[in-house]
Design a protein around this motif. Structure first.
Motif, PDB file in Angstrom:
ATOM      1  N   GLY A   6       0.386 -31.974 -14.618  1.00  0.00           N
ATOM      2  CA  GLY A   6      -0.348 -30.733 -14.823  1.00  0.00           C
ATOM      3  C   GLY A   6       0.524 -29.507 -14.670  1.00  0.00           C
ATOM      4  N   VAL A   7       1.409 -29.529 -13.664  1.00  0.00           N
ATOM      5  CA  VAL A   7       2.319 -28.396 -13.458  1.00  0.00           C
ATOM      6  C   VAL A   7       3.238 -28.220 -14.661  1.00  0.00           C
ATOM      7  N   LEU A   8       3.760 -29.323 -15.179  1.00  0.00           N
ATOM      8  CA  LEU A   8       4.626 -29.233 -16.352  1.00  0.00           C
ATOM      9  C   LEU A   8       3.859 -28.765 -17.572  1.00  0.00           C
ATOM     10  N   ALA A   9       2.582 -29.145 -17.664  1.00  0.00           N
ATOM     11  CA  ALA A   9       1.785 -28.744 -18.820  1.00  0.00           C
ATOM     12  C   ALA A   9       1.489 -27.257 -18.827  1.00  0.00           C
ATOM     13  N   VAL A  10       1.234 -26.678 -17.643  1.00  0.00           N
ATOM     14  CA  VAL A  10       0.913 -25.249 -17.598  1.00  0.00           C
ATOM     15  C   VAL A  10       2.164 -24.387 -17.545  1.00  0.00           C
ATOM     16  N   GLY A  11       3.332 -25.017 -17.488  1.00  0.00           N
ATOM     17  CA  GLY A  11       4.561 -24.246 -17.426  1.00  0.00           C
ATOM     18  C   GLY A  11       4.693 -23.190 -18.508  1.00  0.00           C
ATOM     19  N   PRO A  12       4.428 -23.522 -19.786  1.00  0.00           N
ATOM     20  CA  PRO A  12       4.562 -22.496 -20.817  1.00  0.00           C
ATOM     21  C   PRO A  12       3.673 -21.277 -20.602  1.00  0.00           C
ATOM     22  N   LEU A  13       2.569 -21.429 -19.877  1.00  0.00           N
ATOM     23  CA  LEU A  13       1.728 -20.265 -19.615  1.00  0.00           C
ATOM     24  C   LEU A  13       2.443 -19.256 -18.731  1.00  0.00           C
ATOM     25  N   ILE A  14       3.408 -19.742 -17.949  1.00  0.00           N
ATOM     26  CA  ILE A  14       4.200 -18.824 -17.128  1.00  0.00           C
ATOM     27  C   ILE A  14       4.935 -17.839 -18.021  1.00  0.00           C
ATOM     28  N   THR A  15       5.335 -18.323 -19.202  1.00  0.00           N
ATOM     29  CA  THR A  15       6.022 -17.449 -20.146  1.00  0.00           C
ATOM     30  C   THR A  15       5.162 -16.259 -20.517  1.00  0.00           C
ATOM     31  N   ILE A  16       3.866 -16.495 -20.631  1.00  0.00           N
ATOM     32  CA  ILE A  16       2.960 -15.434 -21.058  1.00  0.00           C
ATOM     33  C   ILE A  16       2.836 -14.359 -19.983  1.00  0.00           C
ATOM     34  N   PHE A  17       2.740 -14.771 -18.707  1.00  0.00           N
ATOM     35  CA  PHE A  17       2.469 -13.820 -17.641  1.00  0.00           C
ATOM     36  C   PHE A  17       3.716 -13.381 -16.896  1.00  0.00           C
ATOM     37  N   SER A  18       4.861 -13.935 -17.240  1.00  0.00           N
ATOM     38  CA  SER A  18       6.092 -13.561 -16.562  1.00  0.00           C
ATOM     39  C   SER A  18       6.552 -12.186 -17.011  1.00  0.00           C
TER      40      SER A  18
ATOM     41  N   LEU B 255       0.826  -1.209   0.000  1.00  0.00           N
ATOM     42  CA  LEU B 255       0.000   0.000   0.000  1.00  0.00           C
ATOM     43  C   LEU B 255       0.858   1.256   0.000  1.00  0.00           C
ATOM     44  N   ALA B 256       2.009   1.185   0.643  1.00  0.00           N
ATOM     45  CA  ALA B 256       2.872   2.353   0.724  1.00  0.00           C
ATOM     46  C   ALA B 256       3.643   2.608  -0.568  1.00  0.00           C
ATOM     47  N   THR B 257       3.952   1.553  -1.323  1.00  0.00           N
ATOM     48  CA  THR B 257       4.796   1.715  -2.517  1.00  0.00           C
ATOM     49  C   THR B 257       4.052   1.497  -3.832  1.00  0.00           C
ATOM     50  N   GLY B 258       2.780   1.139  -3.774  1.00  0.00           N
ATOM     51  CA  GLY B 258       2.019   0.933  -5.009  1.00  0.00           C
ATOM     52  C   GLY B 258       1.511  -0.483  -5.121  1.00  0.00           C
ATOM     53  N   PRO B 259       0.242  -0.729  -4.730  1.00  0.00           N
ATOM     54  CA  PRO B 259      -0.257  -2.109  -4.711  1.00  0.00           C
ATOM     55  C   PRO B 259      -0.502  -2.706  -6.084  1.00  0.00           C
ATOM     56  N   LEU B 260      -0.678  -1.875  -7.121  1.00  0.00           N
ATOM     57  CA  LEU B 260      -1.005  -2.391  -8.453  1.00  0.00           C
ATOM     58  C   LEU B 260       0.222  -2.604  -9.317  1.00  0.00           C
ATOM     59  N   HIS B 261       1.132  -1.646  -9.312  1.00  0.00           N
ATOM     60  CA  HIS B 261       2.272  -1.713 -10.227  1.00  0.00           C
ATOM     61  C   HIS B 261       3.611  -1.862  -9.518  1.00  0.00           C
ATOM     62  N   GLY B 262       3.591  -2.022  -8.215  1.00  0.00           N
ATOM     63  CA  GLY B 262       4.830  -2.265  -7.499  1.00  0.00           C
ATOM     64  C   GLY B 262       5.593  -0.997  -7.161  1.00  0.00           C
ATOM     65  N   PRO B 263       6.691  -1.125  -6.439  1.00  0.00           N
ATOM     66  CA  PRO B 263       7.474   0.042  -6.008  1.00  0.00           C
ATOM     67  C   PRO B 263       8.086   0.793  -7.190  1.00  0.00           C
TER      68      PRO B 263
ATOM     69  N   LEU C 227       0.737  -9.709  -5.142  1.00  0.00           N
ATOM     70  CA  LEU C 227       0.396  -9.407  -3.751  1.00  0.00           C
ATOM     71  C   LEU C 227      -0.644 -10.383  -3.222  1.00  0.00           C
ATOM     72  N   LEU C 228      -1.684 -10.646  -4.006  1.00  0.00           N
ATOM     73  CA  LEU C 228      -2.717 -11.575  -3.561  1.00  0.00           C
ATOM     74  C   LEU C 228      -2.145 -12.977  -3.348  1.00  0.00           C
ATOM     75  N   LEU C 229      -1.311 -13.436  -4.286  1.00  0.00           N
ATOM     76  CA  LEU C 229      -0.694 -14.756  -4.131  1.00  0.00           C
ATOM     77  C   LEU C 229       0.237 -14.803  -2.924  1.00  0.00           C
ATOM     78  N   ALA C 230       0.986 -13.717  -2.707  1.00  0.00           N
ATOM     79  CA  ALA C 230       1.925 -13.690  -1.584  1.00  0.00           C
ATOM     80  C   ALA C 230       1.187 -13.674  -0.249  1.00  0.00           C
ATOM     81  N   LEU C 231       0.087 -12.929  -0.163  1.00  0.00           N
ATOM     82  CA  LEU C 231      -0.695 -12.916   1.073  1.00  0.00           C
ATOM     83  C   LEU C 231      -1.254 -14.303   1.369  1.00  0.00           C
ATOM     84  N   ALA C 232      -1.763 -14.957   0.328  1.00  0.00           N
ATOM     85  CA  ALA C 232      -2.275 -16.319   0.518  1.00  0.00           C
ATOM     86  C   ALA C 232      -1.156 -17.260   0.942  1.00  0.00           C
TER      87      ALA C 232
ATOM     88  N   GLY D 145      -0.153  -6.200  -8.225  1.00  0.00           N
ATOM     89  CA  GLY D 145      -1.286  -6.581  -7.396  1.00  0.00           C
ATOM     90  C   GLY D 145      -1.569  -8.069  -7.397  1.00  0.00           C
ATOM     91  N   ALA D 146      -1.437  -8.712  -8.566  1.00  0.00           N
ATOM     92  CA  ALA D 146      -1.685 -10.159  -8.622  1.00  0.00           C
ATOM     93  C   ALA D 146      -0.696 -10.908  -7.739  1.00  0.00           C
TER      94      ALA D 146
END
Length: 851
Positions: free
Chosen positions: A241-253, A46-54, A91-96, A88-89
């Motif tokens: 399943g984890v190995l199958a979705v691995g390439p999707l990480i490329t898209i959102f990384s 919240l102090a440094t920018g919850p959506l786009h990071g510091p 942040l939600l994963l890290a809080l969980a 922000g995304a």
């Protein structure tokens, strides 16, 4: 503002709000470190920018990495970087992750150890990764130089390390799950994203595991312990399943430096015009920039992207089938992964028949890194295929042969049809490609239309389409093929098991609800059985064919007056197929039928039956049962009658853990066939009786299968029975007693069967049950030997002694077979039916233990 009148009591909070506050206080008291970390993450975000990071200056000061630590001297950043997130995304994963994973670790290890592991894995994980980068930069390694200026803000580094340390304190089930899934996730992130933080996470996970082992040296156990069939399938499906979705990480990384990031170019840069690429590259010398632009052009458009993603979706479909024990899903995953490995090796020049001389310049300092990318791209799917093939016996549920043949035929014909369409239509549109194509060019280009783009990054392009018609043909034959594969795979997985269509399953359920088949009839509905119906359709026989022996699961189900003829007809059907018919677990009422047929019989166990209507646990014989009930009442343990669908998530997980603890105590694999496991609990008709304490901790579980007459349940049969090793003494007696008490209050319930203990008898069987002649004597001695041999492992005779506490009726069960000469084959088939996953090594080890 209202004022409270003098002398009146303040308004009371609602009971629900009070309960929530108490739960929150209890959680805060049990996991203060986890909640404090989650709060720190939230405040910093919240102090440094919850959506786009510091902002950049914050990243430079507090983010960690090679440049930050080595060049700038910011030695504190390995610790400060874990309190910030990039967006922000995250942040939600890290809080969980902080609340769930670190909280779970804190409950297992305590707050002090959690702080040590958290800080240690954060510092050592980042420090180890930076040291590797420093060595890589000094040696001129491309990846280290390419990421040297990146600053990592990553809360998951200490989360990975903390949960791995906690695995040393967890039970066998969660210890294995945590380690397998955490390491798999870390490796997939490293391979498909390849950022410095991914390296830090993997090192932190290994550091956390080491620290946890130091904290609890008595529990060091890095060996792979035996697990149930259900758990093994779950883990293999999760990893696939984890190995199958691995390439999707490329898209959102945020950055794409991983060894397996084939879609990175498409998502980070514009695709140049095809005609410009052709003019500058295809007609001249291929330079590094041309290879780069040709790759961009190759993956331009939706079609090529789908060709890369649809095989991954196919693997996700296969992973779903793996979790359900489907042999078809295992073969689908094996074929797709092996195909990707072979095609990758072909196009990368790893196979000598391919040959890509411009790839393999080993004298260059940089080409070894390219070679590493290629080798890893091949080894990942190949290793997945090998692991699944090695565990193929873990997937016993076979689909209907007709469905498998139709799927294979559909795939082959679709490939040939689409390939022919591409070549034929491409020849007609040859002027729309640049340069103008010849027939041989189209034929040799066919495989590339169906292969994920990631395997073709360094493959030379011969031609490209220049208008929308040729581009549609060029890009979409591959996606259409993979869509056909996916739809066909889904239909195959949804179809019935071997010999059992959906209509057959419905017919079987209908016959079951009408009645007949005895107390064990419900086992006919289990996965893996084939179902035979008589001509009238009012009698069903469930069976399994093992090594040419057709073993029935129980007696004929349906109208009793047609049972004798059904047995004869079933035996004729088996003879027509070249099978040896064996009727297994039949009650004594059927022995006259087999005597008239001239068959042999022998006793294989005794079913123990209780009568709720006469339930009266008084007297000296019932002292142990009454003591168990009283002990449970004093401990605050209650019996809960429910079904699997009504279970909460925590209860379901506890039942799985209880089962795993039980399986790991055995020297041989979990039994199947007429003994149900976790998968059989999920049937909506099956009921569960749980022993639950005041803290909602499940101590033991039993499952009960229904028996019907005219659509009404008239009896229940015990199947699944597991307890925690540290549960109170007599918890099973308590559950069965409570079940009997509840059933005694329902007048329509006629019996409660405690089922049979295989290979265990009281010795009261006579007549036909004792066997006939010399063959029966030999068979009886063989069964007695097996019972004594397996007793130390599975405790069949101890189980029978336990059931005798309830003063049951003993109903003998028999095995009936046509020819004594077939006894050895029948014995082997029964062993394989009960132990389908028994390996040769395990069989030899067990045989040595019998000496």
């Amino acid at each position: 503002m209202t004022r409270q009148r003098p002398g009146t009591a303040p308004p009371r909070a609602s009971p629900r709000w009070t309960s929530l506050r108490r739960a929150a206080r209890r959680r805060a008291a049990r996991q203060p470190v986890a909640l404090a970390y989650a709060l720190a993450l939230l405040v910093m975000a919240l102090a440094t920018g919850p959506l786009h990071g510091p902002a950049r200056h914050v990243r430079l000061l507090l983010g960690t990495g090679y440049e930050s630590v080595v060049d700038e001297g910011h030695w504190w950043t390995p610790l400060t970087s874990v309190f910030f997130v990039d967006n922000g995304a995250e942040l939600l994963l890290a809080l969980a992750g902080a609340v769930v994973l670190v909280g779970y670790a804190e409950r297992l290890m305590g707050s002090g150890r959690t702080i040590i592991v958290f800080a240690g894995s954060a510092v050592l994980g980042a420090a180890g990764g930076i040291l590797l980068q420093d060595a890589g930069v000094a040696g001129g390694e491309l990846w280290s130089r390419g990421v040297s200026e990146l600053f990592a803000l990553d809360p998951f580094t200490p989360i990975f390390g903390t949960i791995m340390a906690a695995s040393c304190y967890a039970g066998p089930l969660w210890r294995r799950r945590i380690r397998v899934l955490t390491i798999s996730a870390a490796l997939v992130l490293l391979l498909y994203s390849g950022q410095p933080s991914d390296v830090y996470r993997l090192i932190a996970a290994l550091v956390g595991l080491g620290i946890g082992a130091l904290f609890r040296p008595s529990r060091i156990d890095f060996t792979w312990r035996r697990s149930s069939h259900h758990e093994t399938r779950t883990l293999l499906a999760a990893v696939a399943g984890v190995l199958a979705v691995g390439p999707l990480i490329t898209i959102f990384s945020g950055a794409r430096f991983g060894l397996l990031a084939p879609l990175g170019l498409l998502l980070t840069q514009d695709v140049p015009a095809a005609t410009d690429v052709v003019d500058r590259c295809l007609l001249g010398n291929i330079t590094r920039q041309c290879v780069h632009e040709l790759t961009l052009e190759r993956i331009g458009g939706a079609g090529p992207v789908l060709v890369s993603l649809l095989p991954l979706l196919t693997l996700l479909v296969a992973a779903f089938g793996l979790a359900r024990g489907r042999r078809f899903a295992a073969w689908l995953a094996i074929v797709v992964n092996a195909g990707m490995a072979v095609l990758g090796a072909w196009y990368y020049g790893l196979l000598p028949v391919s040959g890509q001389p411009y790839v393999w310049h080993w004298h260059s300092a940089h080409y070894w890194e390219i070679a590493l990318v290629l080798v890893v791209s091949v080894l990942v799917p190949l290793a997945t295929a090998i692991v699944l093939a090695a565990n193929l016996r873990r997937f016993p549920v076979r689909g209907r042969p007709g469905r498998r043949r139709r799927f294979a035929l559909t795939v082959v014909l679709s490939f040939l049809g689409l390939a022919s369409l591409y070549v034929g239509a491409g020849w007609l549109l040859r002027d729309s490609f640049r340069p103008r194509v010849a027939l041989i060019d189209l034929v040799t280009d066919v495989p590339e239309r169906f292969i994920p783009v990631g395997f073709l990054r360094l493959e030379r392009l011969s031609f490209l389409p220049t208008d929308w018609v040729s581009a549609t043909l060029y890009q979409w034959v591959g996606p259409v093929f993979w869509i056909i594969v996916i739809v066909g795979a889904i239909l195959s997985l949804r179809s019935g098991t071997a010999g059992v269509s959906r209509d057959d399953q419905a017919r079987l359920r209908e016959i079951l609800t009408r009645g007949g088949g005895g107390s064990l009839a419900f086992m006919a509905t289990w996965e893996g059985n084939s179902i035979w119906f008589n001509r009238a359709g009012d009698v069903a026989i469930a069976y399994r064919v093992v090594n040419g022996v057709a073993i029935t699961t129980t007696e004929p189900i349906g109208r009793a007056e047609h049972g004798a003829q059904a047995i004869s007809d079933f035996a004729t059907m088996c003879d027509d197929h070249g099978w040896i018919p064996v009727f297994y677990s039949l009650h004594g009422s059927w022995q006259a039928t087999f005597s008239r047929m001239g068959w042999q019989s022998m006793g294989i166990g005794e079913e123990t039956v209780l009568r709720p209507r006469s339930w009266d646990p008084t007297g000296r014989k019932w002292q142990d049962i009454r003591s168990s009930v009283n002990r449970a009442d004093r401990a605050g343990v209650r019996a809960v009658w429910t079904d699997h669908k009504a279970l909460g998530v925590l209860q379901s997980l506890q039942i799985t853990e209880i089962s795993e603890l039980w399986v790991q105590e055995k020297e041989l694999p979990e039994l199947g066939f007429t003994l149900g496991g976790l998968d059989e609990l999920r049937d909506p008709a099956v009921r569960l009786m749980l022993a639950v304490d005041a803290d909602e901790r499940v101590h033991a579980v039993t499952s009960w299968m229904p028996s019907y007459r005219d659509g009404i349940v008239v009896g229940w049969t015990l199947d699944f029975m597991r307890r925690r090793p540290d549960s109170m003494n007599g918890v099973m007696e308590f559950l069965i007693a409570r079940t009997m008490q509840m059933m005694s209050e329902q007048p329509e319930i006629e019996f409660l069967s405690l089922s049979a203990a295989p290979l265990a008898q009281t010795g009261a069987q006579t007549g036909a049950g004792a066997g006939q002649g010399r063959s029966g004597s030999v068979a009886a001695r063989m069964m007695d030997f097996l019972g004594r041999s397996l007793e130390p492992v599975y405790g069949f005779r101890s189980l029978l002694a336990f059931k005798r506490k309830f003063q049951p009726e003993f109903h003998p069960l028999f095995l009936n077979y046509p020819d004594p000469v077939a006894l050895p084959a029948i014995g082997i088939a029964l062993a394989r039916a009960y132990l389908p996953t028994l390996s040769m090594r395990e069989a030899l080890a067990f045989a040595r233990g019998l000496r």
